[in-house]
Design a protein around this motif. Structure first.
Motif, PDB file in Angstrom:
ATOM      1  N   VAL A  39      58.318  -4.575   5.874  1.00  0.00           N
ATOM      2  CA  VAL A  39      58.921  -4.821   7.185  1.00  0.00           C
ATOM      3  C   VAL A  39      60.060  -5.828   7.056  1.00  0.00           C
ATOM      4  CG1 VAL A  39      58.532  -5.793   9.483  1.00  0.00           C
ATOM      5  CG2 VAL A  39      56.840  -4.238   8.497  1.00  0.00           C
ATOM      6  N   THR A  40      59.817  -6.896   6.291  1.00  0.00           N
ATOM      7  CA  THR A  40      60.821  -7.942   6.099  1.00  0.00           C
ATOM      8  C   THR A  40      62.078  -7.397   5.432  1.00  0.00           C
ATOM      9  OG1 THR A  40      59.088  -9.623   5.895  1.00  0.00           O
ATOM     10  CG2 THR A  40      61.271 -10.188   5.048  1.00  0.00           C
ATOM     11  N   ARG A  41      61.904  -6.484   4.506  1.00  0.00           N
ATOM     12  CA  ARG A  41      63.047  -5.901   3.798  1.00  0.00           C
ATOM     13  C   ARG A  41      63.710  -4.773   4.589  1.00  0.00           C
ATOM     14  NH1 ARG A  41      63.394  -7.576  -1.463  1.00  0.00           N
ATOM     15  NH2 ARG A  41      61.547  -8.591  -2.335  1.00  0.00           N
ATOM     16  N   GLY A  42      63.183  -4.477   5.763  1.00  0.00           N
ATOM     17  CA  GLY A  42      63.797  -3.464   6.608  1.00  0.00           C
ATOM     18  C   GLY A  42      63.584  -2.043   6.126  1.00  0.00           C
ATOM     19  N   LEU A  43      62.475  -1.807   5.416  1.00  0.00           N
ATOM     20  CA  LEU A  43      62.207  -0.474   4.878  1.00  0.00           C
ATOM     21  C   LEU A  43      61.222   0.324   5.728  1.00  0.00           C
ATOM     22  CD1 LEU A  43      62.007  -1.405   1.097  1.00  0.00           C
ATOM     23  CD2 LEU A  43      63.835  -0.145   2.242  1.00  0.00           C
ATOM     24  N   ILE A  44      60.431  -0.350   6.554  1.00  0.00           N
ATOM     25  CA  ILE A  44      59.502   0.338   7.448  1.00  0.00           C
ATOM     26  C   ILE A  44      59.487  -0.353   8.805  1.00  0.00           C
ATOM     27  CG2 ILE A  44      58.003   1.011   5.518  1.00  0.00           C
ATOM     28  CD1 ILE A  44      55.936  -1.047   6.588  1.00  0.00           C
ATOM     29  N   ILE A  45      58.994   0.374   9.808  1.00  0.00           N
ATOM     30  CA  ILE A  45      58.670  -0.214  11.099  1.00  0.00           C
ATOM     31  C   ILE A  45      57.224   0.150  11.402  1.00  0.00           C
ATOM     32  CG2 ILE A  45      61.027  -0.075  11.970  1.00  0.00           C
ATOM     33  CD1 ILE A  45      60.170   2.388  13.582  1.00  0.00           C
ATOM     34  N   GLU A  46      56.620  -0.543  12.359  1.00  0.00           N
ATOM     35  CA  GLU A  46      55.261  -0.214  12.773  1.00  0.00           C
ATOM     36  C   GLU A  46      55.287   0.413  14.156  1.00  0.00           C
ATOM     37  OE1 GLU A  46      51.725  -2.587  11.195  1.00  0.00           O
ATOM     38  OE2 GLU A  46      53.209  -4.125  11.673  1.00  0.00           O
ATOM     39  N   SER A  47      54.476   1.431  14.341  1.00  0.00           N
ATOM     40  CA  SER A  47      54.440   2.150  15.612  1.00  0.00           C
ATOM     41  C   SER A  47      52.989   2.394  15.997  1.00  0.00           C
ATOM     42  CB  SER A  47      55.179   3.483  15.474  1.00  0.00           C
ATOM     43  OG  SER A  47      55.051   4.258  16.649  1.00  0.00           O
ATOM     44  N   ARG A  48      52.731   2.356  17.295  1.00  0.00           N
ATOM     45  CA  ARG A  48      51.370   2.596  17.768  1.00  0.00           C
ATOM     46  C   ARG A  48      51.299   3.945  18.476  1.00  0.00           C
ATOM     47  NH1 ARG A  48      46.893  -0.322  18.467  1.00  0.00           N
ATOM     48  NH2 ARG A  48      47.947  -2.279  17.951  1.00  0.00           N
ATOM     49  N   ALA A  49      50.352   4.765  18.028  1.00  0.00           N
ATOM     50  CA  ALA A  49      50.044   6.028  18.692  1.00  0.00           C
ATOM     51  C   ALA A  49      48.558   6.008  18.998  1.00  0.00           C
ATOM     52  CB  ALA A  49      50.384   7.217  17.802  1.00  0.00           C
ATOM     53  N   GLY A  50      48.221   5.925  20.277  1.00  0.00           N
ATOM     54  CA  GLY A  50      46.822   5.751  20.635  1.00  0.00           C
ATOM     55  C   GLY A  50      46.368   4.357  20.261  1.00  0.00           C
ATOM     56  N   ARG A  51      45.234   4.257  19.593  1.00  0.00           N
ATOM     57  CA  ARG A  51      44.701   2.954  19.203  1.00  0.00           C
ATOM     58  C   ARG A  51      45.160   2.528  17.815  1.00  0.00           C
ATOM     59  NH1 ARG A  51      38.325   3.539  21.078  1.00  0.00           N
ATOM     60  NH2 ARG A  51      38.723   3.879  23.309  1.00  0.00           N
ATOM     61  N   LYS A  52      45.834   3.402  17.113  1.00  0.00           N
ATOM     62  CA  LYS A  52      46.176   3.126  15.720  1.00  0.00           C
ATOM     63  C   LYS A  52      47.641   2.747  15.546  1.00  0.00           C
ATOM     64  CE  LYS A  52      42.691   6.294  13.834  1.00  0.00           C
ATOM     65  NZ  LYS A  52      42.461   7.480  12.971  1.00  0.00           N
ATOM     66  N   LYS A  53      47.854   1.774  14.659  1.00  0.00           N
ATOM     67  CA  LYS A  53      49.212   1.438  14.250  1.00  0.00           C
ATOM     68  C   LYS A  53      49.549   2.237  12.998  1.00  0.00           C
ATOM     69  CE  LYS A  53      50.334  -3.190  15.909  1.00  0.00           C
ATOM     70  NZ  LYS A  53      50.684  -4.563  15.475  1.00  0.00           N
ATOM     71  N   ARG A  54      50.751   2.776  12.978  1.00  0.00           N
ATOM     72  CA  ARG A  54      51.182   3.546  11.817  1.00  0.00           C
ATOM     73  C   ARG A  54      52.491   2.979  11.283  1.00  0.00           C
ATOM     74  NH1 ARG A  54      48.183   7.266  14.570  1.00  0.00           N
ATOM     75  NH2 ARG A  54      46.910   8.618  13.267  1.00  0.00           N
ATOM     76  N   PRO A  55      52.529   2.652   9.994  1.00  0.00           N
ATOM     77  CA  PRO A  55      53.791   2.218   9.389  1.00  0.00           C
ATOM     78  C   PRO A  55      54.686   3.428   9.162  1.00  0.00           C
ATOM     79  CG  PRO A  55      52.030   2.222   7.755  1.00  0.00           C
ATOM     80  CD  PRO A  55      51.400   2.608   9.054  1.00  0.00           C
ATOM     81  N   ILE A  56      55.934   3.317   9.569  1.00  0.00           N
ATOM     82  CA  ILE A  56      56.869   4.439   9.478  1.00  0.00           C
ATOM     83  C   ILE A  56      58.008   4.074   8.525  1.00  0.00           C
ATOM     84  CG2 ILE A  56      58.521   5.851  10.744  1.00  0.00           C
ATOM     85  CD1 ILE A  56      56.808   5.541  13.205  1.00  0.00           C
ATOM     86  N   PRO A  57      58.202   4.841   7.463  1.00  0.00           N
ATOM     87  CA  PRO A  57      59.314   4.555   6.547  1.00  0.00           C
ATOM     88  C   PRO A  57      60.657   4.876   7.184  1.00  0.00           C
ATOM     89  CG  PRO A  57      58.207   6.596   5.914  1.00  0.00           C
ATOM     90  CD  PRO A  57      57.394   5.993   7.022  1.00  0.00           C
ATOM     91  N   LYS A  58      61.622   3.987   7.008  1.00  0.00           N
ATOM     92  CA  LYS A  58      62.974   4.210   7.516  1.00  0.00           C
ATOM     93  C   LYS A  58      63.790   4.989   6.485  1.00  0.00           C
ATOM     94  CE  LYS A  58      64.853   0.628   9.553  1.00  0.00           C
ATOM     95  NZ  LYS A  58      65.315  -0.764   9.770  1.00  0.00           N
ATOM     96  N   LYS A  59      64.992   5.362   6.853  1.00  0.00           N
ATOM     97  CA  LYS A  59      65.850   6.116   5.940  1.00  0.00           C
ATOM     98  C   LYS A  59      66.051   5.361   4.630  1.00  0.00           C
ATOM     99  CE  LYS A  59      70.550   7.867   5.357  1.00  0.00           C
ATOM    100  NZ  LYS A  59      70.812   7.014   4.181  1.00  0.00           N
TER     101      LYS A  59
END
Length: 257
Positions: free
Chosen positions: A102-122
């Motif tokens: 997250v600090t390096r700007g390579l992923i973001i975190e997203s919540r769908a329902g009760r779960k958080k999912r890390p999402i890789p960026k371009k």
């Protein structure tokens, strides 16, 4: 750390077999029905080419952060808990690796329902020299869920074709994801984050050939609000009968199978 996972980093450039065609053709002006593009090859997909020769490598060769990042790319849609189990990471190890990404700007975190999912960026795909499957890398979250939704729907044995950003008309309207079954029936899926413009999103399907239009909602509150808004929007009964509402989380569970 699993030796199998580590070994994968020694491969040459790996390309995800997304197999999700994007229909960019408009239907005939003589009809309002949406027509499936039969001439477009199934392996046609909009991607952004990248080369890791231009990327500054921020990791040690076998760091937990690098392992996590690669796993997020090859198995999109998993929750943090699911990833911990697959990689045999401790809670502290996964949090440290995630924080670094997250600090390096390579992923973001997203919540769908009760779960958080890390999402890789371009930038994450660029690092490994992998083609980014997102239609719009600037809209990472929406593009990610469209990508995962398409991959999930593709697993259905009755599904003949999956298209992302399927154009409905010359007006610029499009569906997030469209599937066509073996009988030629068309099904539309709209990733829904709020009730904003929900009536207009429904009306763009009026007088089209879709068998069903499904609004895929991020959580229960959004689903209930969207459903209530649609029911009271005074939509044509024929269109209203084609609408359905489901939770995104329920669909993402299928990616584990």
């Amino acid at each position: 750390m699993s030796k199998f996972v580590v070994a994968q980093f020694d491969y040459e450039k790996w390309h995800p077999l997304t197999d999700l065609p994007i229909n960019k053709e408009s239907p005939s002006a003589k009809t309002k029905d949406v027509v499936a593009n039969e001439n477009k090859p199934d392996n046609s997909v909009t991607v952004i080419k990248s080369s890791n020769s231009d990327i500054k490598h921020p990791f040690d060769s076998l760091s937990d952060a690098k392992t996590l990042l690669y796993h997020l790319i090859i198995k999109p849609g998993l929750s943090i808990r699911e990833i911990m189990k697959e990689l045999n990471f401790s809670g502290s190890a996964i949090e440290k690796a995630k924080h670094e990404l997250v600090t390096r700007g390579l992923i973001i975190e997203s919540r769908a329902g009760r779960k958080k999912r890390p999402i890789p960026k371009k930038e994450a795909f660029d690092y490994f020299g992998i083609l980014c499957p997102y239609l719009d890398p600037d809209l990472t979250e929406h593009s990610f869920y469209a990508h995962v939704l398409g991959l999930t729907l593709k697993k259905n044995t009755s599904c003949k074709k999956v298209s992302l950003e399927y154009k409905l008309s010359n007006s610029g309207n499009a569906s997030d994801v469209v599937t066509q079954d073996i009988n030629g029936n068309l099904y539309a899926f709209e990733i829904t984050d709020s009730i904003s413009n929900i009536a207009q999103n429904c009306l763009k399907y009026d007088n089209t050939a879709f068998t069903k239009i499904t609004f895929v909602c991020r959580n229960d509150d959004i689903l209930k609000a969207v459903k209530s808004k649609v029911i009271n929007a005074g939509l044509p009964l024929q269109l209203l009968g084609k609408l359905d509402f489901v939770l995104l989380d329920s669909i993402l569970k299928a990616t584990k199978k």
